[in-house]
Write a protein that holds these residues in place. Structure first.
Motif, PDB file in Angstrom:
ATOM      1  N   GLY A  17       0.820  -1.211   0.000  1.00 13.22           N
ATOM      2  CA  GLY A  17       0.000   0.000   0.000  1.00 13.22           C
ATOM      3  C   GLY A  17       0.848   1.254   0.000  1.00 13.22           C
ATOM      4  N   ALA A  21       1.159   4.054  -3.195  1.00 12.22           N
ATOM      5  CA  ALA A  21       0.809   5.463  -3.020  1.00 12.22           C
ATOM      6  C   ALA A  21       1.936   6.377  -3.474  1.00 12.22           C
ATOM      7  N   GLY A  55      -5.838  -0.020  -0.031  1.00 18.76           N
ATOM      8  CA  GLY A  55      -4.752   0.945  -0.153  1.00 18.76           C
ATOM      9  C   GLY A  55      -4.999   1.954  -1.250  1.00 18.76           C
ATOM     10  N   SER A  59      -5.337   5.926  -0.295  1.00 18.58           N
ATOM     11  CA  SER A  59      -4.415   6.875  -0.921  1.00 18.58           C
ATOM     12  C   SER A  59      -5.160   7.841  -1.827  1.00 18.58           C
ATOM     13  N   ASN A 180      -4.113   7.096  -8.859  1.00 22.34           N
ATOM     14  CA  ASN A 180      -4.734   6.352  -7.763  1.00 22.34           C
ATOM     15  C   ASN A 180      -6.234   6.192  -7.974  1.00 22.34           C
ATOM     16  N   GLY A 216      -1.376   2.408   2.441  1.00 23.82           N
ATOM     17  CA  GLY A 216      -1.810   3.354   1.422  1.00 23.82           C
ATOM     18  C   GLY A 216      -1.869   4.775   1.941  1.00 23.82           C
TER      19      GLY A 216
END
Length: 250
Positions: A17, A21, A55, A59, A180, A216
């Motif tokens: 995670g 990110a 995650g 993020s 993301n 994340g």
């Protein structure tokens, strides 16, 4: 499950995670951890999508200040990503484990090479502009990235940053926020396909999911503090190790 395996999976989820990110590449870690824990490659790959999903969400939420300025303009890219992810996930389910295992080391090498070349694949972004839907070329590039993400996923983050950097405007953090957001769409569609195909290892996923969610969010904090070269070097090392591990197993 042995306690050490559970600890390994939790820590792998956290690291995955975090690096997703920052720059992408977290699938190397989750896929590798589950492979070492003895899961078949298709199951490990599909379960990685589940473990990384929280995650991606956390993020993305951490980047909400950036996303709220362009999310409407990114809806077309989201639809394109969903269609691509659906195609990639269905292709994966059409393979058996021996066929996929034969592809894995080559996929890992290609993904690692792509990840290593990431800084040179993206031109300097244009600060002060919103990240908007790009040209037909940009849409096709995002579709191809989403197909890859639905099928395998390792290196998808850096692939997306590279294509978005070529076709979208915005500074690094704006492009990372868009990456993301689209990763959430790709992972969600792939997970629905994998769940319907019965290829998720739920016990391993449940152990890794809390780590992925924490990683994340922590990754967005560390993205502004930890040198990206250090993160990239770690992910590249993991990718090369896994590639040679699968070559040896083959």
């Amino acid at each position: 499950m042995p306690i050490l395996d559970a600890v390994l999976l939790f820590l792998a989820g956290f690291l995955s995670g975090a690096v997703n990110a920052v720059a992408g590449g977290g699938t190397f870690i989750t896929f590798g951890a589950m492979t070492l824990a003895g899961l078949p490659p298709i199951v490990a790959n599909a379960t990685s999508s589940v473990t990384q999903f929280p995650g991606y969400i956390t993020s993305t939420l951490a980047y909400w200040h950036d996303i709220k300025h362009f999310w409407r303009g990114a809806l077309l890219l989201s639809l394109i990503s969903a269609l691509g992810a659906l195609s990639g996930a269905l292709i994966l389910l059409g393979l058996d484990n021996p066929s996929f295992r034969a592809l894995v080391p080559w996929l890992l090498l290609a993904a690692t090479a792509l990840f290593a070349a990431g800084p040179w694949l993206k031109p300097a972004p244009k600060p002060g502009h919103e990240a908007a839907v790009g040209s037909l070329v940009g849409s096709l590039a995002q579709f191809a990235t989403a197909v890859y993400g639905g099928f395998f996923g390792a290196g998808m983050g850096v692939m997306m940053l590279a294509t978005l950097g070529l076709t979208q405007s915005g500074d690094y953090h704006r492009l990372n926020a868009l990456k993301n957001m689209l990763a959430v769409v790709i992972a969600a569609v792939a997970i629905l396909v994998f769940v319907s195909g019965g290829v998720i290892a739920w016990l391993q996923a449940i152990i890794m999911i809390p780590g992925g969610a924490l990683g994340g969010y922590a990754g967005v904090w560390s993205a502004r503090r930890v040198p990206q070269n250090a993160v990239r070097g770690f992910v590249i090392a993991v990718g090369l190790f896994l590639a040679f591990y699968y070559f040896d197993k083959g």
